[in-house]
Design a protein around this motif. Structure first.
Motif, short mmCIF file in Angstrom:
data_model
loop_
_atom_site.label_atom_id
_atom_site.label_comp_id
_atom_site.label_asym_id
_atom_site.label_seq_id
_atom_site.Cartn_x
_atom_site.Cartn_y
_atom_site.Cartn_z
N THR A 233 76.75 61.22 66.89
CA THR A 233 76.33 62.48 67.55
C THR A 233 75.12 61.92 68.55
OG1 THR A 233 74.39 62.57 65.99
CG2 THR A 233 76.55 63.66 65.36
N ILE A 234 74.73 62.75 69.61
CA ILE A 234 73.98 62.36 70.61
C ILE A 234 72.45 62.28 69.95
CG2 ILE A 234 73.31 64.84 71.13
CD1 ILE A 234 73.79 61.87 73.73
N GLY A 235 72.14 62.68 68.81
CA GLY A 235 70.96 62.53 68.42
C GLY A 235 70.92 61.49 67.34
N SER A 236 71.80 60.94 66.86
CA SER A 236 72.12 60.15 65.62
C SER A 236 70.80 59.08 65.58
CB SER A 236 73.44 59.23 65.78
OG SER A 236 74.38 60.03 65.04
N THR A 237 70.34 58.91 64.55
CA THR A 237 69.02 58.00 64.33
C THR A 237 69.19 57.18 63.04
OG1 THR A 237 67.69 59.74 65.30
CG2 THR A 237 66.41 58.24 64.01
N SER A 238 68.77 56.11 63.18
CA SER A 238 68.98 55.00 62.18
C SER A 238 67.51 54.78 61.41
CB SER A 238 69.57 53.71 62.33
OG SER A 238 70.63 53.90 63.04
N PHE A 239 67.45 54.36 60.23
CA PHE A 239 66.10 54.23 59.66
C PHE A 239 66.00 52.60 59.21
CE2 PHE A 239 66.83 58.58 58.71
CZ PHE A 239 66.10 59.17 59.50
N VAL A 240 64.99 52.08 59.62
CA VAL A 240 64.83 50.75 58.85
C VAL A 240 63.45 51.06 57.88
CG1 VAL A 240 63.84 48.47 58.98
CG2 VAL A 240 65.42 49.36 60.70
N VAL A 241 63.87 50.66 56.43
CA VAL A 241 62.92 51.15 55.43
C VAL A 241 62.53 49.75 54.87
CG1 VAL A 241 62.92 52.13 53.08
CG2 VAL A 241 64.40 52.94 54.67
N GLY A 242 61.18 49.84 54.78
CA GLY A 242 60.57 48.49 54.27
C GLY A 242 60.81 47.01 54.86
N GLU A 243 61.52 47.09 55.86
CA GLU A 243 61.80 45.90 56.66
C GLU A 243 62.93 44.93 55.65
OE1 GLU A 243 58.32 43.75 57.65
OE2 GLU A 243 57.61 45.39 58.72
N GLN A 244 63.57 46.04 55.14
CA GLN A 244 64.60 45.40 53.96
C GLN A 244 66.01 46.18 54.24
OE1 GLN A 244 61.83 45.95 50.52
NE2 GLN A 244 63.64 44.72 49.75
N PHE A 245 66.08 47.33 54.66
CA PHE A 245 67.22 47.98 54.59
C PHE A 245 67.37 48.95 55.94
CE2 PHE A 245 65.76 48.20 50.12
CZ PHE A 245 66.81 47.71 49.39
N LEU A 246 68.78 48.94 56.35
CA LEU A 246 68.96 49.56 57.51
C LEU A 246 69.92 50.60 57.19
CD1 LEU A 246 69.31 50.21 60.56
CD2 LEU A 246 71.15 48.51 60.66
N LEU A 247 69.37 52.07 57.12
CA LEU A 247 70.22 53.36 56.81
C LEU A 247 70.98 53.63 58.07
CD1 LEU A 247 68.41 53.04 54.37
CD2 LEU A 247 68.36 55.47 54.48
N GLU A 287 69.21 40.06 58.28
CA GLU A 287 69.28 40.01 56.58
C GLU A 287 68.96 41.42 56.17
OE1 GLU A 287 69.14 37.30 54.69
OE2 GLU A 287 69.53 36.32 56.44
N LEU A 288 69.02 42.23 56.94
CA LEU A 288 68.71 43.85 56.56
C LEU A 288 70.05 44.29 55.89
CD1 LEU A 288 67.31 45.70 59.75
CD2 LEU A 288 66.16 45.32 57.56
N ILE A 289 70.07 45.11 54.68
CA ILE A 289 71.15 45.39 53.86
C ILE A 289 71.62 46.87 54.64
CG2 ILE A 289 71.91 46.35 51.77
CD1 ILE A 289 70.20 44.17 50.62
N VAL A 290 72.72 46.95 55.20
CA VAL A 290 73.11 47.93 55.71
C VAL A 290 73.36 49.04 54.68
CG1 VAL A 290 74.83 49.19 57.27
CG2 VAL A 290 73.83 47.04 57.92
#
Lengths: 375, 75
Positions: A233-247, A287-290
């Motif tokens: 989507t035009i607004g799609s946003t990802s998150f990096v949590v605790g420098e470990q996980f990529l949502l 190294e981020l876990i997706v």
């Protein structure tokens, strides 16, 4: 012989443990072909219940004698009837409690891992529909990401681990399922965050989730670092949590990538999608876990039932991340797309707050598999 | 549509609408028409599929205030 009742949670365990199960699906053929319960060691037979009204003798020789048999239908009634008939014929048999309706709504919480600064990441696997929601917990506070409409499950789970939900976030305006985000925020007093570019038509108040926003939970400051990643989507946003996980929302999945067409803008958004996958994600630590918002097939599940893989593994193995030629990429994400999700327009309207369907109607809108990936 | 019988299956959940339809159909003569009223959404797909598998013909179908009506001609 007795008839047993199996719950969606029981069936989920069999999937996670790769157990054998024989499923006699008594829904009509078109519903069965559209969507069924899948497990690595599950086998299936589809015979509509209305072809068994005169008796089950015709299918007895097609049923195994050495493994569990589960009868499944849309809501339960027909499978209970068929299970009774099979039981009278001398078989040990179970039926699925609540049928595919319950299956579609079952959420299985699984722990993905611990956060470095203390705290945990949980994934809620909506096993029947392939939706994944997340709860980040730190110091008694919880943030919820891409919550589905089974709001009690999240609220009760947070209660059970002694956490208070303080932030609720959606990576994008969903088209395949109804978000529970707004309702949970209302019930718990949490802040509801949405990407503003996806929220131009929403009818309710929200906090705009913008590039470089940090949402912090707990005293140990788990950062949920938002970054703009348009494409699905035009607004799609990802998150990096605790420098470990990529949502990664509906941008990047384990075996595929997001489709750009569900808001009717496939051609416009192709280059955004490519930019996000091939440049923005490439710039992150591999190294981020997706942790995506969906899985498509049961073989994407890890042994512990979670869905997630290191970014570097996806860069090596995911076809959608390895198409050097831009034209070829454009073709793949705009042509030969799978059918659009059931009622996706109505689902988008509901998530904008423009429609307020009753629960039964919401169930109906969500029936069937999710289809947010390109292939 | 000249139905010889009207089956009221409103309020009944799956599988009862089809169980009752089959029973009523068994009592009709070939070529006669049964009119069925149901509120079970599952019947929308299941009744025509059942009719097809038993050789009967759905001659008319309509939906009115949550009530789904079928006219099925016996094979």
């Amino acid at each position: 012989m007795t008839v047993q009742v199996m719950t969606s949670a029981d069936v989920t365990k069999k999937i996670f443990n790769k157990e054998k199960l024989f499923i006699l699906d008594v829904r009509n053929q078109s519903e069965y072909n559209d969507w069924k319960i899948e497990g690595e060691n599950f086998t299936h037979l589809n015979v509509p219940y209305f072809e068994l009204l005169d008796g089950v003798d015709g299918i007895l020789d097609k049923l195994p004698s050495n493994q569990d048999i589960l009868v499944v239908c849309a809501k339960e009634g027909s499978s209970a009837m068929v299970a009774d008939m099979l039981s009278e014929a001398g078989l040990d048999i179970s039926y699925l409690k609540g049928g595919m309706k319950a299956w579609s709504e079952h959420l299985e919480p699984v722990k993905v891992g611990d956060l470095k600064d203390g705290g945990q990441m949980y994934q809620f696997v909506r096993i029947g529909k392939g939706c994944l929601s997340y709860m980040v917990v730190s110091d008694g506070e919880a943030a919820l990401i891409d919550a589905t409409r089974m709001t009690d499950v999240f609220i009760n789970f947070a209660d059970s681990i002694g956490a208070k939900i303080t932030h609720v976030l959606d990576t994008h305006l969903h088209a395949d399922h109804i978000s529970g985000g707004r309702q949970i925020a209302e019930k718990t007093g949490a802040t509801y965050w949405l990407p503003p570019k996806d929220a131009t038509e929403v009818t309710f108040a929200y906090e705009p989730l913008e590039d470089e926003n940090d949402v912090t939970i707990g005293h140990t400051t788990i950062n949920i670092h938002a970054f703009y990643s348009p494409g699905h989507t035009i607004g799609s946003t990802s998150f990096v949590v605790g420098e470990q996980f990529l949502l990664s929302g509906d941008i990047l999945f384990i075996n595929s990538i997001g489709r750009p067409d569900l808001a009717g803008k496939a051609e416009d958004w192709v280059s955004d999608l490519r930019e996000t996958l091939y440049s923005r994600y490439k710039a992150l630590s591999d190294e981020l876990i997706v942790l995506p918002a969906h899985f498509m097939t049961i073989d994407e599940l890890n042994d512990n039932g979670t869905v997630g893989k290191k970014l570097k593994t996806l860069f090596a193995q995911n076809h959608g991340l390895n198409i050097a030629d831009e034209d070829e990429f454009r073709k793949m994400v705009t042509e030969n797309l799978p059918p659009q999700p059931n009622a996706y327009q109505e689902i988008r309207q509901t998530n904008m707050g423009k429609m307020n369907p009753e629960e039964e109607k919401q169930r109906e809108m969500e029936i069937g598999p999710n289809r947010c990936a390109v292939s | 549509m000249d139905a010889v019988k009207v089956l009221d299956a409103k309020g009944l959940a799956c599988p009862m609408p089809i169980v009752k339809t089959k029973k009523a159909m068994d009592e009709l003569e070939s070529g006669q028409i049964l009119e069925i009223h149901t509120t079970d959404k599952g019947a929308l797909n299941d009744l025509p599929a059942w009719a097809k598998s038993s050789g009967h013909e759905v001659v008319k179908q309509e939906e009115e205030n949550e009530v789904i009506k079928f006219w099925i001609k016996k094979a």
